[in-house]
Design an enzyme around this catalytic site. Sequence first.
Site, PDB file in Angstrom:
ATOM      1  N   HIS A 173       3.460   1.450  -5.571  1.00 60.18           N
ATOM      2  CA  HIS A 173       3.024   2.817  -5.901  1.00 60.18           C
ATOM      3  C   HIS A 173       2.605   2.924  -7.362  1.00 60.18           C
ATOM      4  O   HIS A 173       2.880   3.923  -8.028  1.00 60.18           O
ATOM      5  CB  HIS A 173       4.143   3.828  -5.593  1.00 60.18           C
ATOM      6  N   ASP A 231      10.401   1.892  -3.411  1.00 62.30           N
ATOM      7  CA  ASP A 231      10.059   1.979  -1.991  1.00 62.30           C
ATOM      8  C   ASP A 231       8.738   1.267  -1.676  1.00 62.30           C
ATOM      9  O   ASP A 231       7.878   1.114  -2.536  1.00 62.30           O
ATOM     10  CB  ASP A 231       9.927   3.454  -1.569  1.00 62.30           C
ATOM     11  N   GLU A 232       8.631   0.871  -0.435  1.00 67.07           N
ATOM     12  CA  GLU A 232       7.365   0.381   0.147  1.00 67.07           C
ATOM     13  C   GLU A 232       6.620  -0.599  -0.749  1.00 67.07           C
ATOM     14  O   GLU A 232       5.400  -0.500  -0.896  1.00 67.07           O
ATOM     15  CB  GLU A 232       6.445   1.583   0.444  1.00 67.07           C
ATOM     16  N   ALA A 233       7.357  -1.551  -1.311  1.00 62.24           N
ATOM     17  CA  ALA A 233       6.718  -2.516  -2.219  1.00 62.24           C
ATOM     18  C   ALA A 233       6.129  -3.653  -1.389  1.00 62.24           C
ATOM     19  O   ALA A 233       6.490  -4.825  -1.554  1.00 62.24           O
ATOM     20  CB  ALA A 233       7.730  -3.026  -3.236  1.00 62.24           C
ATOM     21  N   LYS A 234       5.207  -3.306  -0.501  1.00 62.56           N
ATOM     22  CA  LYS A 234       4.679  -4.290   0.454  1.00 62.56           C
ATOM     23  C   LYS A 234       3.755  -5.302  -0.198  1.00 62.56           C
ATOM     24  O   LYS A 234       3.454  -6.333   0.393  1.00 62.56           O
ATOM     25  CB  LYS A 234       3.945  -3.562   1.588  1.00 62.56           C
TER      26      LYS A 234
END
Length: 537
Positions: free
Chosen positions: A286, A349-352
């Site tokens: 993000h 979060d969501e550190a894809k």
Amino acid sequence: MAAARSLLVVVLAAGVQLGATGAPATVNIPPGRMTETSATSTAPPGFGAIIPKPFEVVPGRGTFTLSPEASIRVRPASTELRRVAELLAGTLRRATGYELRVAAARGTAYPGDIVLATARGRRDLGEEGYELRVAEGGVTVTAHRPAGLFYGTQTLRQLFRPAIEGSSPAPGPWRVRAGTVRDRPRFAWRGAMLDVARHFFGVDDVKHLVDLMALYKLNRLHLHLTDDQGWRIAIRSWPRLTSVGGRTAVGGGAGGHYTQRQYADLVAYARDRFVTVVPEIDMPGHTNAALASYAKLTCDGVAPPLYSGIDVGFSSLCIGKELTYTFVDDVVREVAALTPGPFVHVGGDEAKATDPRAYVDFLERVEQIVRSHGKRMVGWEETARSRLHATSVVQHWYDAALAARAVGQGAKVIMSPAAKAYLDMKYTPDTELGLVWAGTTDVRDAYTWDPATQVAGVSERDVLGVEAPLWSETTKTIADVEQLAFPRLIGHAEIGWSPRQGRSWKEYRWRLAAHGPRLRAQGVAYHASPQVPWRDR
Ligand code: TNX
């Protein structure tokens, strides 16, 4: 019909009592005390419509009438208590037009006045509890700490008729039914989150949200300050974060950011209302807005373009670069200096787009940095993948296993289960605003969940509290935010404050209905869900 409704409400009503053991005991509220009156009547509402539902209510006899000569008195006459009194005076002055002087209480009897006093002997009320006594001759709020007095005054507001929330003088009389409320919260963390990164909201809009939060005894405002689409807080050592990274928003709008002075003003405003601002700088994912601002933060040295879509999981700080940690340290230092509260949220979060092993190392370094600036780290549940210090806090949103893993490490958990607590989910498939990835969440769904039984392995003692996040992909204006947040946020406020016993959706919906006129008087564009028996619409 009205009579049948009142009867139903009375039958369903149940208060709770502060027993010797601290366990709540049920108390019935007698007929006539429960129902909210219509918006035009000057009759005072009963105790039965207070949200969050108090721990204990004992109705009395008669009513208190606020006189134009009344004063609000404080003991001790400290700056902090005077501020609490001034906030109450400010609210009551708008609708009554009365002067309502703030003065010291030195003696004991002040007929007709509202007295706010902290008492050393009231440790039983804790950091935030209060006792509110309303008699014909006057009103007294007693608490152990100033926060409790503040919450006592918020309850008092709800005991005047809804017109008390109006912004210009309306005719009296301004009456409150006699009785006693003894109250204290179930959880320490009662929060809302606003995403100011996907769309930006100015200081005045956020202050109005703080006012509404305080009325419902919410005490944490988590600001999601950075994301792929925008960086919203000025960082003096990295000025391009806002001069470049703050310049757009979802849909390609103009964006915006808070200067440090504006941000400090907002934090102080919230603090005066006993709301702790929790700043979030989301990392390592993000982070497109930061990477677009500084090419040197990327692994390949090429800055990506600004982003105004709504995808997630495509950006990452460059974990292997030492400059990344200089950047994180600079940002956390400046943000911590603007933060009187103990918490700094680092997202996670969501550190894809981040290698999973590198993610763990990164987070451990970030935790060190946060601690070195004297703060406790808060992170989304993914941060439980790394080794956490005992003071760190994990925010559950989706993956129960990660929440349980956080508890296994001794961390406290903030409960924000997306399917219940996300204010950006649509109410129904027809709702214009909002997303549906976690399902639809009507007012009833948002109220009927319990933080201590939501996730296996996460029980009452592991739960720091409750937080309702509002992600702003679809909300362009603060009116859009209010439409999604209200009335669901009021239910989360009650879940965070009130004991489990003695309340249910069946009776809550009647209490909530009484808040329609109050919200309207404050200009709140709430969603008039058909699940709630709103009156006078
Ligand atoms: C997931 S929840 C996100 C956000 C989105 C949100 C939309 C979480 C920690 N991350 O980036 O805005 O869904 O509901």
